[in-house]
Scaffold this motif. Structure first.
Motif, PDB file in Angstrom:
ATOM      1  N   THR A 274       1.008  -0.971   0.236  1.00  0.00           N
ATOM      2  CA  THR A 274       0.134   0.312  -0.536  1.00  0.00           C
ATOM      3  C   THR A 274       0.792   1.179  -0.070  1.00  0.00           C
ATOM      4  O   THR A 274      -0.188   2.396   0.606  1.00  0.00           O
ATOM      5  CB  THR A 274      -1.306  -0.036   1.465  1.00  0.00           C
ATOM      6  OG1 THR A 274       0.070   0.051   2.777  1.00  0.00           O
ATOM      7  CG2 THR A 274      -1.984  -0.950   1.081  1.00  0.00           C
TER       8      THR A 274
ATOM      9  N   TYR B  23      -0.682   6.309   7.848  1.00  0.00           N
ATOM     10  CA  TYR B  23      -0.735   6.917   6.793  1.00  0.00           C
ATOM     11  C   TYR B  23       0.109   6.151   5.391  1.00  0.00           C
ATOM     12  O   TYR B  23       1.502   5.811   5.727  1.00  0.00           O
ATOM     13  CB  TYR B  23      -0.389   8.453   6.413  1.00  0.00           C
ATOM     14  CG  TYR B  23      -0.745   8.794   5.055  1.00  0.00           C
ATOM     15  CD1 TYR B  23      -2.160   8.601   4.568  1.00  0.00           C
ATOM     16  CD2 TYR B  23       0.505   9.055   4.253  1.00  0.00           C
ATOM     17  CE1 TYR B  23      -2.370   9.399   2.972  1.00  0.00           C
ATOM     18  CE2 TYR B  23       0.263   9.333   2.759  1.00  0.00           C
ATOM     19  CZ  TYR B  23      -1.365   9.741   2.564  1.00  0.00           C
ATOM     20  OH  TYR B  23      -0.691  10.205   1.255  1.00  0.00           O
TER      21      TYR B  23
ATOM     22  N   LEU C 264      -3.738   6.095   1.786  1.00  0.00           N
ATOM     23  CA  LEU C 264      -4.315   5.459   2.366  1.00  0.00           C
ATOM     24  C   LEU C 264      -4.208   5.646   4.061  1.00  0.00           C
ATOM     25  O   LEU C 264      -3.062   6.066   4.360  1.00  0.00           O
ATOM     26  CB  LEU C 264      -3.894   3.841   1.902  1.00  0.00           C
ATOM     27  CG  LEU C 264      -3.974   2.782   3.484  1.00  0.00           C
ATOM     28  CD1 LEU C 264      -6.059   2.461   3.594  1.00  0.00           C
ATOM     29  CD2 LEU C 264      -3.991   1.296   3.244  1.00  0.00           C
TER      30      LEU C 264
ATOM     31  N   TYR D   9      -5.208   5.092   8.087  1.00  0.00           N
ATOM     32  CA  TYR D   9      -5.320   4.330   8.809  1.00  0.00           C
ATOM     33  C   TYR D   9      -5.823   3.978  10.127  1.00  0.00           C
ATOM     34  O   TYR D   9      -4.818   5.089  11.037  1.00  0.00           O
ATOM     35  CB  TYR D   9      -5.361   2.852   8.737  1.00  0.00           C
ATOM     36  CG  TYR D   9      -4.003   2.252   8.448  1.00  0.00           C
ATOM     37  CD1 TYR D   9      -3.403   1.921  10.082  1.00  0.00           C
ATOM     38  CD2 TYR D   9      -2.667   2.844   7.472  1.00  0.00           C
ATOM     39  CE1 TYR D   9      -2.166   1.685  10.449  1.00  0.00           C
ATOM     40  CE2 TYR D   9      -1.153   2.660   7.698  1.00  0.00           C
ATOM     41  CZ  TYR D   9      -0.767   1.951   9.659  1.00  0.00           C
ATOM     42  OH  TYR D   9      -0.134   2.217  10.144  1.00  0.00           O
TER      43      TYR D   9
ATOM     44  N   ASN E 216      -5.530   1.888  13.295  1.00  0.00           N
ATOM     45  CA  ASN E 216      -5.593  -0.361  13.711  1.00  0.00           C
ATOM     46  C   ASN E 216      -6.023  -0.514  14.902  1.00  0.00           C
ATOM     47  O   ASN E 216      -4.795   1.041  16.172  1.00  0.00           O
ATOM     48  CB  ASN E 216      -5.213  -1.102  13.114  1.00  0.00           C
ATOM     49  CG  ASN E 216      -5.237  -1.312  11.532  1.00  0.00           C
ATOM     50  OD1 ASN E 216      -6.186  -1.364  11.033  1.00  0.00           O
ATOM     51  ND2 ASN E 216      -4.141  -1.755  10.800  1.00  0.00           N
TER      52      ASN E 216
ATOM     53  N   GLY F 183      -9.683   1.896   6.861  1.00  0.00           N
ATOM     54  CA  GLY F 183      -8.628   2.718   5.730  1.00  0.00           C
ATOM     55  C   GLY F 183      -9.525   3.546   5.574  1.00  0.00           C
ATOM     56  O   GLY F 183     -11.083   2.893   4.854  1.00  0.00           O
ATOM     57  N   TYR F 184      -9.274   4.769   5.660  1.00  0.00           N
ATOM     58  CA  TYR F 184      -9.786   5.349   4.130  1.00  0.00           C
ATOM     59  C   TYR F 184      -8.301   5.364   2.700  1.00  0.00           C
ATOM     60  O   TYR F 184      -7.753   6.140   2.843  1.00  0.00           O
ATOM     61  CB  TYR F 184      -9.764   6.548   4.509  1.00  0.00           C
ATOM     62  CG  TYR F 184      -9.796   7.969   3.779  1.00  0.00           C
ATOM     63  CD1 TYR F 184     -11.523   8.252   3.760  1.00  0.00           C
ATOM     64  CD2 TYR F 184      -9.346   9.044   3.186  1.00  0.00           C
ATOM     65  CE1 TYR F 184     -12.450   8.569   2.458  1.00  0.00           C
ATOM     66  CE2 TYR F 184      -9.702   9.460   2.186  1.00  0.00           C
ATOM     67  CZ  TYR F 184     -11.321   9.889   2.073  1.00  0.00           C
ATOM     68  OH  TYR F 184     -11.580  10.361   0.859  1.00  0.00           O
TER      69      TYR F 184
ATOM     70  N   TYR G 191     -10.732  -3.913   8.094  1.00  0.00           N
ATOM     71  CA  TYR G 191      -9.364  -4.271   7.790  1.00  0.00           C
ATOM     72  C   TYR G 191      -9.090  -5.217   8.508  1.00  0.00           C
ATOM     73  O   TYR G 191      -9.671  -5.277  10.487  1.00  0.00           O
ATOM     74  CB  TYR G 191      -8.076  -3.360   7.358  1.00  0.00           C
ATOM     75  CG  TYR G 191      -6.871  -3.722   8.075  1.00  0.00           C
ATOM     76  CD1 TYR G 191      -6.098  -4.396   6.601  1.00  0.00           C
ATOM     77  CD2 TYR G 191      -6.266  -4.016   9.316  1.00  0.00           C
ATOM     78  CE1 TYR G 191      -5.121  -4.921   6.465  1.00  0.00           C
ATOM     79  CE2 TYR G 191      -5.783  -4.578   9.359  1.00  0.00           C
ATOM     80  CZ  TYR G 191      -3.957  -4.718   7.560  1.00  0.00           C
ATOM     81  OH  TYR G 191      -3.038  -5.662   7.412  1.00  0.00           O
TER      82      TYR G 191
ATOM     83  N   TYR H 103      -7.684  -5.370   2.853  1.00  0.00           N
ATOM     84  CA  TYR H 103      -9.314  -4.042   3.164  1.00  0.00           C
ATOM     85  C   TYR H 103     -10.444  -4.667   2.464  1.00  0.00           C
ATOM     86  O   TYR H 103      -9.930  -5.363   1.613  1.00  0.00           O
ATOM     87  CB  TYR H 103      -8.965  -3.090   3.211  1.00  0.00           C
ATOM     88  CG  TYR H 103      -7.794  -2.246   3.740  1.00  0.00           C
ATOM     89  CD1 TYR H 103      -8.288  -1.772   5.043  1.00  0.00           C
ATOM     90  CD2 TYR H 103      -6.546  -2.074   3.314  1.00  0.00           C
ATOM     91  CE1 TYR H 103      -7.320  -0.707   5.780  1.00  0.00           C
ATOM     92  CE2 TYR H 103      -5.770  -1.655   4.302  1.00  0.00           C
ATOM     93  CZ  TYR H 103      -6.242  -0.904   5.462  1.00  0.00           C
ATOM     94  OH  TYR H 103      -5.519   0.158   6.029  1.00  0.00           O
TER      95      TYR H 103
END
Length: 237
Positions: free
Chosen positions: A50, A70, A96, A98, A100, A124-125, A166, A188
């Motif tokens: 990613t 990020y 991305l 995120y 978590n 995640g965005y 995720y 994801y």
């Protein structure tokens, strides 16, 4: 499908919030809330499928941590993606962010290797785009085993402004008091991406075949999941 993804993301966010607030029960046992818990306890640098970037880390207790990070940047691979028999070179433009929760089942173990095992759950965005390029070269481009007269097929696959849940599994042992390493794999749930392909050359029949190929990318369950693999180093203070 997007409603399902949003519902899953909301559920994961609720679980993260519940995990982060778990220490409130400590107040009932006679302990005062320590505002220093809001200060990050570490940082990490990471690179993977990613992109590259980093994260801020919080440690609520030996069993629970949070990571806010990020990943971005451009990554290119040759013949990395094969769809309907068409092999594409991929140029990835990753964006991305995120959040978590990291659950360590053996976080209080005296074995530092066992301490490093964790399960990650979060959201995640995504606003990522993959540029696809396939060239006939000295042969032919075949779609679903059907030869075409395309000299090249180019296009884009996009995950635009998507909130995605995720799940992952990681290993993050400490090398010493401050430094550590980590690796993580997961996926994801993105739902299907948007695809737009263009063939250079080709007959009317080839163009119809390409349109079916495009719909396969957008509708195939295989592309509802965005795989993740990354490694990096961390620093804790």
């Amino acid at each position: 499908m997007k409603t399902l993804r949003t519902l899953l993301a909301a559920t994961v966010l609720t679980a993260i919030a519940g995990t982060a607030m778990a220490d409130e029960t400590v107040v009932k046992d006679g302990y005062a809330f320590d505002r220093n818990q809001l200060v990050p306890t570490g940082v990490r640098a990471e690179v993977g499928t990613t992109g590259y970037g980093g994260a801020l880390l919080w440690t609520a207790n030996p069993y629970v941590g949070l990571a806010l990070g990020y990943n971005g940047g451009d990554i290119s691979w040759s013949d990395d993606l094969s769809v309907d028999g068409v092999k594409y070179d991929v140029d990835m433009d990753n964006k991305l962010a995120y959040l978590n929760a990291e659950i360590r089942p053996w976080g209080a173990s005296s074995n530092r290797w066992a301490q490093g095992v964790y399960m990650a759950a979060g959201v995640g965005y995504l606003d990522s785009e993959y540029e696809l390029n396939s060239r006939a070269g000295s042969g032919q481009i075949e779609i679903n085993n059907t030869p075409t007269s395309f000299s090249s097929v180019n296009g884009k696959v996009s995950y635009d402004n998507d909130i995605a849940p995720y799940l992952g599994l990681g290993f993050a042992p400490k090398i010493n008091k401050n430094w550590g390493v980590f690796g993580e794999v997961g996926a994801y749930y993105t739902g299907n991406p948007t695809a737009k392909l263009t063939g250079v050359g080709g007959t009317v029949a080839d163009q119809a075949l390409l349109a079916d190929h495009e719909r396969n990318i957008e509708n195939d369950d295989e592309y509802q999941w965005l795989p993740v693999g990354k490694v990096g180093v961390s620093f804790h203070w």
